[in-house]
Design a protein around this motif. Structure first.
Motif, PDB file in Angstrom:
ATOM      1  N   PHE A  59       0.804  -1.152  -0.269  1.00 31.72           N
ATOM      2  CA  PHE A  59      -0.119   0.021   0.219  1.00 31.72           C
ATOM      3  C   PHE A  59       0.895   1.114   0.112  1.00 31.72           C
ATOM      4  N   ASP A  60       0.450   2.357  -0.614  1.00 28.45           N
ATOM      5  CA  ASP A  60       0.924   3.626  -0.542  1.00 28.45           C
ATOM      6  C   ASP A  60       0.273   4.305   0.377  1.00 28.45           C
ATOM      7  N   TYR A  61       0.398   4.390   1.621  1.00 33.54           N
ATOM      8  CA  TYR A  61      -0.361   5.086   2.390  1.00 33.54           C
ATOM      9  C   TYR A  61      -0.413   6.613   2.300  1.00 33.54           C
ATOM     10  N   GLU A  62       0.665   6.937   1.953  1.00 35.21           N
ATOM     11  CA  GLU A  62       0.646   8.448   1.947  1.00 35.21           C
ATOM     12  C   GLU A  62      -0.511   8.862   0.780  1.00 35.21           C
ATOM     13  N   ARG A  63      -0.686   8.222  -0.496  1.00 34.22           N
ATOM     14  CA  ARG A  63      -1.553   8.667  -1.413  1.00 34.22           C
ATOM     15  C   ARG A  63      -2.799   7.946  -1.269  1.00 34.22           C
ATOM     16  N   GLN A  64      -2.863   6.862  -0.480  1.00 41.45           N
ATOM     17  CA  GLN A  64      -4.208   6.020  -0.533  1.00 41.45           C
ATOM     18  C   GLN A  64      -5.052   6.207   0.695  1.00 41.45           C
ATOM     19  N   MET A  65      -4.570   6.799   1.724  1.00 40.93           N
ATOM     20  CA  MET A  65      -5.175   7.063   3.106  1.00 40.93           C
ATOM     21  C   MET A  65      -5.178   8.210   3.876  1.00 40.93           C
ATOM     22  N   LYS A  66      -6.049   8.705   4.631  1.00 47.26           N
ATOM     23  CA  LYS A  66      -6.005   9.862   5.456  1.00 47.26           C
ATOM     24  C   LYS A  66      -6.329   9.222   6.821  1.00 47.26           C
ATOM     25  N   LEU A  67      -5.711   9.676   7.784  1.00 45.92           N
ATOM     26  CA  LEU A  67      -6.211   9.345   9.103  1.00 45.92           C
ATOM     27  C   LEU A  67      -6.594  10.411   9.838  1.00 45.92           C
ATOM     28  N   PHE A  68      -7.671  10.429  10.439  1.00 46.25           N
ATOM     29  CA  PHE A  68      -8.380  11.490  11.277  1.00 46.25           C
ATOM     30  C   PHE A  68      -8.344  11.010  12.582  1.00 46.25           C
ATOM     31  N   VAL A  69      -7.844  12.027  13.358  1.00 45.26           N
ATOM     32  CA  VAL A  69      -7.878  11.715  14.830  1.00 45.26           C
ATOM     33  C   VAL A  69      -8.500  12.861  15.716  1.00 45.26           C
ATOM     34  N   VAL A  70      -9.556  12.912  16.389  1.00 42.22           N
ATOM     35  CA  VAL A  70     -10.339  13.863  16.892  1.00 42.22           C
ATOM     36  C   VAL A  70      -9.451  14.243  18.298  1.00 42.22           C
ATOM     37  N   ARG A  71      -9.013  15.554  18.637  1.00 39.26           N
ATOM     38  CA  ARG A  71      -8.231  15.862  19.522  1.00 39.26           C
ATOM     39  C   ARG A  71      -8.722  15.904  21.032  1.00 39.26           C
ATOM     40  N   LYS A  72     -10.219  15.942  20.965  1.00 39.17           N
ATOM     41  CA  LYS A  72     -10.442  15.781  22.525  1.00 39.17           C
ATOM     42  C   LYS A  72     -11.935  14.976  22.389  1.00 39.17           C
ATOM     43  N   MET A  73     -11.998  13.998  23.117  1.00 35.56           N
ATOM     44  CA  MET A  73     -13.247  13.083  23.219  1.00 35.56           C
ATOM     45  C   MET A  73     -13.463  12.754  24.584  1.00 35.56           C
ATOM     46  N   PRO A  74     -14.916  12.492  24.867  1.00 33.04           N
ATOM     47  CA  PRO A  74     -15.170  12.329  26.343  1.00 33.04           C
ATOM     48  C   PRO A  74     -14.665  10.955  26.681  1.00 33.04           C
TER      49      PRO A  74
END
Length: 162
Positions: A59-74
């Motif tokens: 897999f070419d992770y730089e081209r094939q994916m985005k990772l979203f992480v929320v900064r603050k969660m309960p």
């Protein structure tokens, strides 16, 4: 053992046997470097003398994916956690119009959110596949691959036993 997730951050592999020739020394050094990330797992299962092989990814992770992480969660134990998850899943699915794999550690919460969010996905015309709702894992993964706008809710054992 085979897995896509056995390796951790690389550390020097101190348990490898010494090579016999200069050519085998180079091959041994290359394999030691490639398998260094397996040390934690190897030690935990007592497999220090087992042959180790760590291969790259197709897999070419730089081209094939985005990772979203929320900064603050309960905290997951708080009552508002499921609502916050629903909010952020909706937020990111709107940005990507599907094309999402949402990984859960709690199978019950995953199925609950799958049910709660069904009207949202229907309004957007996006198929949401939820692990553990009766569709065989292989069929679900095939559907997810075929429909690039779909969303897959899975938990830690999606690639293993469901």
């Amino acid at each position: 053992m085979t897995s896509a997730t056995l390796a951790v951050s690389p550390n020097e592999n101190r348990n490898a046997a010494a090579p016999a020739s200069p050519a085998s020394a180079r091959a041994h050094a290359a394999n030691r470097e490639a398998t260094a990330g397996l040390n934690y797992f190897v030690k935990r299962v007592g497999a220090e003398s087992a042959m180790q092989l760590q291969v790259g990814t197709p897999f070419d992770y730089e081209r094939q994916m985005k990772l979203f992480v929320v900064r603050k969660m309960p905290d997951p134990r708080e009552a508002g956690y499921a609502d916050a998850l629903e909010h952020w899943i909706e937020h990111f699915v709107r940005q990507t119009h599907g094309k999402a794999f949402v990984l859960f550690t709690n199978a019950r919460l995953m199925r609950e959110l799958g049910e709660r969010m069904a009207p949202f996905f229907a309004r957007l015309g996006i198929v949401c596949l939820v692990q553990g709702t009766g569709t065989p894992r292989s069929t679900m993964l095939e559907k997810f691959k075929e429909d690039v706008d779909s969303v897959l809710f899975g938990h830690g054992q999606l690639s293993g036993r469901a």
